[in-house]
Motif scaffolding. Sequence first.
Motif, PDB file in Angstrom:
ATOM      1  N   THR A 152       0.597  -1.615   0.127  1.00 44.72           N
ATOM      2  CA  THR A 152      -0.137  -0.072   0.047  1.00 44.72           C
ATOM      3  C   THR A 152       0.682   1.513   0.012  1.00 44.72           C
ATOM      4  N   LEU A 153       2.083   0.818   0.497  1.00 46.03           N
ATOM      5  CA  LEU A 153       2.957   2.161   0.810  1.00 46.03           C
ATOM      6  C   LEU A 153       3.669   2.968  -0.600  1.00 46.03           C
ATOM      7  N   ARG A 154       3.152   1.631  -1.363  1.00 42.99           N
ATOM      8  CA  ARG A 154       4.635   1.540  -2.312  1.00 42.99           C
ATOM      9  C   ARG A 154       3.424   2.152  -3.609  1.00 42.99           C
ATOM     10  N   ALA A 155       2.509   2.034  -3.218  1.00 50.53           N
ATOM     11  CA  ALA A 155       0.808   2.251  -4.193  1.00 50.53           C
ATOM     12  C   ALA A 155       1.504   3.746  -3.941  1.00 50.53           C
ATOM     13  N   VAL A 156       1.072   4.576  -2.896  1.00 54.38           N
ATOM     14  CA  VAL A 156       1.278   5.933  -2.429  1.00 54.38           C
ATOM     15  C   VAL A 156       2.515   6.895  -2.929  1.00 54.38           C
ATOM     16  N   ARG A 157       3.345   6.306  -2.521  1.00 56.18           N
ATOM     17  CA  ARG A 157       4.877   6.979  -2.730  1.00 56.18           C
ATOM     18  C   ARG A 157       5.071   6.781  -4.248  1.00 56.18           C
ATOM     19  N   GLY A 158       5.195   7.987  -4.615  1.00 57.33           N
ATOM     20  CA  GLY A 158       5.232   8.205  -6.245  1.00 57.33           C
ATOM     21  C   GLY A 158       3.761   8.495  -7.041  1.00 57.33           C
ATOM     22  N   GLY A 159       2.449   8.059  -6.693  1.00 56.15           N
ATOM     23  CA  GLY A 159       1.111   7.662  -6.951  1.00 56.15           C
ATOM     24  C   GLY A 159       0.322   8.343  -6.529  1.00 56.15           C
ATOM     25  N   LYS A 160      -0.221   8.578  -5.607  1.00 56.06           N
ATOM     26  CA  LYS A 160      -1.104   9.228  -4.755  1.00 56.06           C
ATOM     27  C   LYS A 160      -0.245  10.966  -4.124  1.00 56.06           C
ATOM     28  N   ILE A 161       0.889  11.010  -3.866  1.00 60.34           N
ATOM     29  CA  ILE A 161       1.936  11.768  -3.144  1.00 60.34           C
ATOM     30  C   ILE A 161       2.932  11.701  -4.287  1.00 60.34           C
ATOM     31  N   GLY A 162       3.668  12.880  -4.726  1.00 60.38           N
ATOM     32  CA  GLY A 162       4.894  12.619  -5.519  1.00 60.38           C
ATOM     33  C   GLY A 162       5.902  13.813  -4.663  1.00 60.38           C
ATOM     34  N   PHE A 163       6.920  13.333  -5.182  1.00 61.49           N
ATOM     35  CA  PHE A 163       8.421  13.992  -4.216  1.00 61.49           C
ATOM     36  C   PHE A 163       9.439  14.452  -5.149  1.00 61.49           C
ATOM     37  N   VAL A 164       9.541  15.762  -4.976  1.00 60.08           N
ATOM     38  CA  VAL A 164      10.435  16.426  -5.348  1.00 60.08           C
ATOM     39  C   VAL A 164      12.029  17.066  -5.250  1.00 60.08           C
ATOM     40  N   PHE A 165      12.571  16.335  -5.468  1.00 64.62           N
ATOM     41  CA  PHE A 165      13.795  16.562  -4.097  1.00 64.62           C
ATOM     42  C   PHE A 165      14.985  17.695  -4.582  1.00 64.62           C
ATOM     43  N   GLN A 166      15.647  18.548  -3.444  1.00 62.95           N
ATOM     44  CA  GLN A 166      15.956  19.162  -4.155  1.00 62.95           C
ATOM     45  C   GLN A 166      17.294  19.579  -5.213  1.00 62.95           C
ATOM     46  N   ASP A 167      17.756  17.963  -5.248  1.00 64.29           N
ATOM     47  CA  ASP A 167      19.310  18.523  -6.100  1.00 64.29           C
ATOM     48  C   ASP A 167      18.781  17.300  -7.188  1.00 64.29           C
ATOM     49  N   PRO A 168      19.059  18.007  -8.302  1.00 61.01           N
ATOM     50  CA  PRO A 168      17.667  16.743  -9.762  1.00 61.01           C
ATOM     51  C   PRO A 168      18.757  16.156  -9.900  1.00 61.01           C
ATOM     52  N   MET A 169      20.593  15.555  -9.932  1.00 62.97           N
ATOM     53  CA  MET A 169      21.163  15.433 -10.450  1.00 62.97           C
ATOM     54  C   MET A 169      21.247  14.263 -10.000  1.00 62.97           C
ATOM     55  N   THR A 170      21.410  14.377  -8.816  1.00 67.96           N
ATOM     56  CA  THR A 170      21.226  13.052  -7.841  1.00 67.96           C
ATOM     57  C   THR A 170      19.999  11.674  -7.351  1.00 67.96           C
ATOM     58  N   SER A 171      19.074  13.196  -7.803  1.00 67.04           N
ATOM     59  CA  SER A 171      17.667  11.875  -7.737  1.00 67.04           C
ATOM     60  C   SER A 171      17.537  10.921  -9.208  1.00 67.04           C
ATOM     61  N   LEU A 172      17.756  11.624 -10.073  1.00 62.67           N
ATOM     62  CA  LEU A 172      17.338  11.258 -11.294  1.00 62.67           C
ATOM     63  C   LEU A 172      18.835   9.959 -11.363  1.00 62.67           C
ATOM     64  N   ASN A 173      18.721   8.802 -12.568  1.00 58.25           N
ATOM     65  CA  ASN A 173      19.410   7.617 -12.181  1.00 58.25           C
ATOM     66  C   ASN A 173      20.690   8.169 -13.688  1.00 58.25           C
ATOM     67  N   PRO A 174      21.311   8.125 -13.479  1.00 55.37           N
ATOM     68  CA  PRO A 174      22.245   8.676 -14.896  1.00 55.37           C
ATOM     69  C   PRO A 174      22.121   7.588 -16.052  1.00 55.37           C
ATOM     70  N   VAL A 175      21.971   6.313 -15.649  1.00 50.71           N
ATOM     71  CA  VAL A 175      22.340   5.361 -16.836  1.00 50.71           C
ATOM     72  C   VAL A 175      20.286   4.902 -17.255  1.00 50.71           C
ATOM     73  N   PHE A 176      19.480   5.579 -16.928  1.00 47.78           N
ATOM     74  CA  PHE A 176      18.440   5.385 -17.474  1.00 47.78           C
ATOM     75  C   PHE A 176      18.162   7.145 -18.419  1.00 47.78           C
ATOM     76  N   THR A 177      17.056   6.394 -19.136  1.00 47.29           N
ATOM     77  CA  THR A 177      16.557   7.798 -20.261  1.00 47.29           C
ATOM     78  C   THR A 177      15.796   8.647 -19.452  1.00 47.29           C
ATOM     79  N   VAL A 178      15.702   9.723 -19.764  1.00 46.01           N
ATOM     80  CA  VAL A 178      14.498  10.483 -18.737  1.00 46.01           C
ATOM     81  C   VAL A 178      13.391   9.808 -19.266  1.00 46.01           C
ATOM     82  N   GLY A 179      12.638   9.389 -20.343  1.00 51.48           N
ATOM     83  CA  GLY A 179      11.604   9.221 -20.778  1.00 51.48           C
ATOM     84  C   GLY A 179      11.371   7.447 -19.962  1.00 51.48           C
ATOM     85  N   MET A 180      12.531   6.538 -19.655  1.00 45.64           N
ATOM     86  CA  MET A 180      12.422   5.354 -19.119  1.00 45.64           C
ATOM     87  C   MET A 180      12.002   5.688 -17.720  1.00 45.64           C
ATOM     88  N   GLN A 181      12.571   6.962 -17.043  1.00 41.12           N
ATOM     89  CA  GLN A 181      12.383   7.049 -15.803  1.00 41.12           C
ATOM     90  C   GLN A 181      10.888   7.609 -15.710  1.00 41.12           C
TER      91      GLN A 181
END
Lengths: 352, 334
Positions: free
Chosen positions: B88-117
């Motif tokens: 249930t918690l996993r469904a809420v995270r990134g689903g009903k509750i979205g999160f934006v973190f401070q540093d966009p470089m460290t919170s995006l995965n560098p080895v996947f395209t933006v589209g995949m993420q």
Amino acid sequence: MFDAPATSRKLVEIRDLKMHFPIYKGVFRTRAGAVKAVDGVSFDIYEGETLGLVGESGCGKSTCGRAILRLYDITEGSILMDGVEIGPTPQARLRGMRPKMQMVFQDPQASLNPRMTVQAIIQEPLDEHTTLSAAEKREKVLELMDAVGLNRRFAGRYPHAFSGGQRQRIGIARALALNPRFIVCDEPIAALDVSIQAQVVNLLEDLQRDFGLTYLFISHDLSMVRHIATRVAVMYLGKVVELAGREPLYAEPLHPYTQALLSAVPEADPAMHDDARRIILRGDVPSPANPPQGCNFCTRCPRVMEICRQIDPEYRELRPGRFVACHLYNDDPTTAGATAAPSEATEPQQGE
Amino acid sequence: MPDPGQTVLEVRNLKTVFQTRGGEVHAVNDVSFELRPGELLGVVGESGSGKSVTMMSLLKLLPIPPAEIRSGTVKFDGKDLLRVDADTLRAVRGGKIGFVFQDPMTSLNPVFTVGMQLMEPLRKHMGLSKSAARTRARELLELVGIPDAARRLKDYPHQFSGGMRQRVMIAIALACDPKVLIADEPTTALDVTIQAQIIELMKELQERLGMAVIWITHDLGVIAGIADRVLVMYGGQIVEQAPVRELFANPRHPYTAALLKTVPSVRGARADRLTIIEGQPPILNAAPAACPFRDRCERRIERCARENPAREPVGPGHDAACFVAAAEVESAHV
């Protein structure tokens, strides 16, 4: 405060300073170009003043500050420090001049050796440059700790035992150790909390008054620069686009970049946000390795003209003490500025 | 406009403690607040005041141990998020509750395209097919103002500038039509002209999508420009809560009042000397038995060292955790 310090003496004179970092490519490491971090900067710093150097990250303000102290071997240009040319001087000969020019760094965590005590950190410049006895040095260190508001009893402690604001005080004490005349403060408060920033800024002001210091205060915090600086230079992509006394600059910015920059600072007052005329710039800063043709700001300028994409505007003194590099104020070389400028500058601008 | 009657998120008596080698750190102490539909709630505080840890605790995003959520309830969608199962918690995270973190470089995965993420939450949470997810991903990038969206989906995070990366982060957070968006210092790592772009974007999106937003920042200027209501945190506690105009015009907690005075202005009057708050923020090595601000407070009374004040109403929709402020209000009513 003095806005036109023409009567005081020039302590530092910088002419056409360039600092290019080469880019090497391929197996043979052939030179493929250069990052033009500082690309032809000229200004003076008067004795006893604080010149604020502002701009966004990557605009070259820190490189400029370091280049002035000759922490780099500069690409081109002239730096007169108290009348002595230090632009082309080899590093070995600069050593004797270091006591007169010092630096306070941004990150007090990274700029203090974690394995040295506060005593040893502040004393290090004295070891290098003076012939004082051990007892004299110790006494001098304690005096410096008093001057920057650190408790003498903590002289034997290591940097990790101090908070960010206190560490910055250690860095300031070290910079003061050799009685310098000129200090480059490179984002000295950027890493500190809001309530601690004011403490450090007030300390810097007190020390300036007590020791007759001259500062180059590098910061991206426009409101803090307005507080501490006498005059302000605005950099964009390696060049100074505008330089003026603090009040005229903040009251009536001339360069479209300065206008956008100032309008983008959120004011800590909800009422001011309602009638704020925001200029929202589109896009990002171009790469300093490949700056646009013509004016560096032409890709984002809300008032761009045809000429801006072809000819780089000259950095010139529009009125006494008021420098700007923009074609808006260049339309008529004989009467430009004094007559044409004010009406243009007060014309309201609307954000998109 | 916020409707004062309802809440989308209700946090009560949240306590988070970290176990460290030097003992316990009481990072969040008895924090209670609610979020109303469609409002933008600003949370201000200095580093170490507990603002990020509070928000991370809501979705149990903290590593446990060393963190421990000692008590509290987080009511969302009729459930207590601190007591639901992992799925249930996993469904809420990134689903009903979205999160934006401070540093966009460290919170995006560098080895996947933006589209995949971008497509990942769409496929996992919304069960979209690959092609439907791709179409939606493109729409999301367009929504956050990234030009040439279809092509940019194939790019990696390092091919974006800082401001553009933060737009991507916002797009990911918005992917599943969240009811709540938590933005933790989303513009702190950005330059001021780029910050202005992101703030403009967030305001526009909030209005268009009607979600509630929690915006964490240490920048009072940003808060003044975007928030409907503000929580001020200090020493792991909420010390003051008020609608934004009320807070800036009429700060009642001595910490808020002092903090507002230390910030120099770009357009307003220029003070010759900055007001400072003497001393350092508190070390949170024990559950607070007294007011956390007392050592730095100019208005402290003897009682402040004996008891930790609770938040009391001091004005319309306005409360503060201060004995002195509460006493002032009482005497004004007598």
